[in-house]
Structures are given as C-alpha cells and as structure tokens.
Design an enzyme around this catalytic site. Structure first.
Site, short mmCIF file in Angstrom:
data_model
loop_
_atom_site.label_atom_id
_atom_site.label_comp_id
_atom_site.label_asym_id
_atom_site.label_seq_id
_atom_site.Cartn_x
_atom_site.Cartn_y
_atom_site.Cartn_z
N SER A 50 45.95 40.22 49.20
CA SER A 50 45.50 38.97 48.56
C SER A 50 46.65 38.09 48.07
O SER A 50 46.59 37.55 46.96
CB SER A 50 44.54 39.28 47.41
N ARG B 211 30.13 36.69 34.63
CA ARG B 211 31.41 37.18 35.18
C ARG B 211 32.51 37.22 34.13
O ARG B 211 33.35 38.11 34.12
CB ARG B 211 31.85 36.28 36.35
N ASP C 289 41.17 44.23 40.37
CA ASP C 289 40.00 43.64 41.02
C ASP C 289 38.71 44.35 40.57
O ASP C 289 38.74 45.54 40.27
CB ASP C 289 40.17 43.73 42.55
N GLY C 290 37.63 43.58 40.57
CA GLY C 290 36.31 44.19 40.31
C GLY C 290 35.66 43.78 39.01
O GLY C 290 34.58 44.29 38.67
N ASN C 291 36.28 42.86 38.27
CA ASN C 291 35.67 42.43 37.00
C ASN C 291 34.31 41.79 37.21
O ASN C 291 33.37 42.04 36.45
CB ASN C 291 36.57 41.39 36.31
N HIS D 92 35.73 39.81 32.90
CA HIS D 92 37.14 39.52 32.67
C HIS D 92 37.55 39.94 31.25
O HIS D 92 38.65 40.42 31.02
CB HIS D 92 37.44 38.04 32.89
N GLU E 149 54.70 51.96 47.95
CA GLU E 149 53.59 52.87 48.25
C GLU E 149 52.31 52.21 47.74
O GLU E 149 52.26 51.72 46.61
CB GLU E 149 53.79 54.22 47.53
N LEU F 167 59.41 48.10 27.82
CA LEU F 167 58.59 47.81 29.00
C LEU F 167 58.67 46.32 29.28
O LEU F 167 58.45 45.51 28.37
CB LEU F 167 57.12 48.19 28.76
N ARG G 113 32.15 42.19 39.72
CA ARG G 113 31.12 43.17 40.11
C ARG G 113 30.72 44.06 38.94
O ARG G 113 29.56 44.44 38.80
CB ARG G 113 31.65 44.02 41.28
C1 FPP Z 1 39.62 39.97 39.88
O1 FPP Z 1 38.28 40.34 39.69
C2 FPP Z 1 40.22 39.65 38.61
C3 FPP Z 1 40.73 38.44 38.26
C4 FPP Z 1 40.76 37.27 39.16
C5 FPP Z 1 41.28 38.19 36.93
C6 FPP Z 1 42.06 39.30 36.29
C7 FPP Z 1 42.15 38.97 34.85
C8 FPP Z 1 41.98 39.83 33.83
C9 FPP Z 1 41.81 41.28 33.98
C10 FPP Z 1 41.92 39.29 32.46
C11 FPP Z 1 43.11 39.09 31.68
C12 FPP Z 1 44.39 39.65 32.15
C13 FPP Z 1 45.36 40.11 31.31
C14 FPP Z 1 46.68 40.48 31.85
C15 FPP Z 1 45.12 40.22 29.88
P1 FPP Z 1 37.13 39.52 40.43
O2 FPP Z 1 36.62 38.49 39.50
O3 FPP Z 1 37.64 39.02 41.75
O4 FPP Z 1 36.08 40.65 40.63
P2 FPP Z 1 35.00 40.77 41.81
O5 FPP Z 1 35.80 41.03 43.07
O6 FPP Z 1 34.22 41.96 41.38
O7 FPP Z 1 34.23 39.50 41.82
#
Ligand code: FPP
Length: 247
Positions: free
Chosen positions: A201, A37, A24-26, A41, A212, A136, A28
């Site tokens: 979530s 945004r 989470d946090g991409n 990602h 854990e 893995l 922001r």
């Molecule tokens: C949550 O951040 C993140 C996502 C919904 C997408 C996660 C996807 C990736 C990291 C990209 C590709 C993945 C792989 C496995 C290659 P958010 O958008 O909810 O962030 P925010 O809470 O800061 O708005």
C-alpha cells in the site's frame, strides 16, 4: 507457552533494530460492532499507545515506524479524514509529556504542508521537545507515500546537484538514501501488516528492499503485546540472506 516465557524467549534472541507496522483493519473492527469507522481508529490509537509503551518498557527495539495516513487516504470521506487528524493531534498532545519522560523521540515523516495548522504545529512542537531522546525513535508516517518519498528525494538531489556540481555517476545508494525522508533511520528489519491484506500500500518502498514481511489476520485494534511477541519470534526464525547464499 506462557506469555512471560514467550517474552523471555524473544528477549534472549537477536531482535530487529527497526520495526514498521501497517495498522490495517480499524474500519472492519468498527463495522463488526455496528460502530462508526472513527471508533475503530480511536481504538486503533489506543493499540498504538499500548504497543509503544510495551516496546519501551521491555526495550525490544530502538526504531518503530507506524503508517498512520497515506497520500491516498485523502480520498476517504471528509468526516473520516478530519476525525483521523483530530485523533492524531490529541494523541500527540496527550502523549507529549510521556514521550519526554520515557525517552521517546517523535519524528513525523510525510508531507506536512497540507495538514491542518493545529496538527502541524503540534507535530513541530512535540518533535522539538523530544529531539534529544534516544530510547525509542517513534516515526509516524503521516500523509506519506513511498513513491512521494522517492520523488521528493530525486527532486532534492537534482536541486543539490546544481549547487554542489554533483555528477549522475556520483549518486550512489548511500547518498540517495540520505535524501529520503527517513534518511536518519536505519532500514526496516521487520514489517508487520495487520488486517489480513497482503500488500505494501505505498508504504516505505526503498527502505523495505530486504525487510522480512509478516502478515496477520488480526485487525489492528485487536493486536496486542502477545501478537507483537509472536511476530518477533517469527522474525527470529527467519534466515536473512540479503541476496547472498547462506549456510
Ligand atoms: C487503516 O484501517 C488505518 C488507518 C488508515 C489509520 C491508522 C490510524 C490509527 C491507528 C490512529 C492513530 C494513529 C496513531 C499513530 C496514534 P482501515 O480504516 O483501512 O481499516 P479497514 O481496512 O478495516 O477499513
């Protein structure tokens, strides 16, 4: 403590078998830089790549499940959803050879049916080509929801019960577990959630019963090898009781 000393310390103690990450946090991360945004990602995908490489190189654990797209994420703007799918498709295409060479098995858990054709075909191809690998197992939860997974297992069990004459009392935990989309993976020992929010979530629900939990404020694009080692060190300091009295 130096980075190398931390790595050695973590490797010398019992490690989890299966780690799950809610990345989470991409959004922001991107917003703080005045970027779209999707740029967050994109950076998040680079972090995922870096973490996977590190886990394999150091042999830290055998199963890693990443939450990439939830059944609720369809509610995001179409441009973001399309962009995320395109990013995942190019990630899988670009990494396929590396997965094969480094012993990574790809498994995508979630409802594949509503995904764009190109992404679905890429997933199937990479899953097939990495089927024999076991260094893995990288599970990507995509169009995944914990409740969806449990409901699907119930429906499949009800269908099976008709043809194999299975009575309600014969359905135990192990049988039910086998019907979940993660049926072939062990339960998760450690769940890491970045981005500072303290919730699950609708990620894996059944599988997290004795997991854990580790939450960090770091935004996913800022998460790195050292942050992973700190999470593992924290895990190693926990006493796991599985509901029993210990010590
Ligand atoms: C949550 O951040 C993140 C996502 C919904 C997408 C996660 C996807 C990736 C990291 C990209 C590709 C993945 C792989 C496995 C290659 P958010 O958008 O909810 O962030 P925010 O809470 O800061 O708005």
């Amino acid at each position: 403590m130096s980075w190398e000393a931390l790595l050695e310390e973590v490797k010398s103690r019992p490690l989890p078998r299966h780690v799950g990450i809610i990345m989470d946090g991409n959004g922001r991360w991107a917003k703080a830089r005045g970027l779209p945004r999707l740029e967050g990602h994109r950076q998040g995908a680079l972090t995922a790549e870096r973490i996977v490489r590190f886990v394999v190189k150091e042999g830290l654990f055998s199963y890693l499940t990443l939450f990439a797209f939830s059944t609720e994420n369809w509610a995001r703007p179409k441009r973001e959803v399309d962009g995320l799918f395109a990013l995942l498709e190019s990630f899988l295409r670009e990494k396929a050879e590396e997965f094969i060479d480094s012993g990574i098995r790809l498994l995508v858990v979630g409802d594949h049916r509503p995904l764009p054709d190109g992404l679905r075909e890429t997933i199937e191809e990479v899953e097939r080509r990495t089927e024999g690998n076991d260094r893995l197992t990288l599970a990507i939860a995509l169009n995944f929801g914990g409740r969806w997974a449990i409901l699907r297992a119930v429906r499949d069990l009800l269908r099976a019960a008709r043809s194999i004459a299975l009575g309600p009392d014969e359905v135990g935990e192990d049988l039910f577990r086998a019907y979940l989309p993660t049926g072939e993976l062990p339960d998760i020992d450690l769940l890491i959630r970045t981005g500072g929010r303290l919730r699950l979530s609708n990620f894996l629900l059944w599988e997290l019963a004795y997991t854990e939990l580790y939450f960090t404020d770091a935004l996913w694009p800022d998460f790195d090898e050292e942050a992973l080692l700190l999470a593992l060190k924290d895990f190693q300091g926990r006493e796991r009781s599985f509901g029993k009295v210990v010590g």
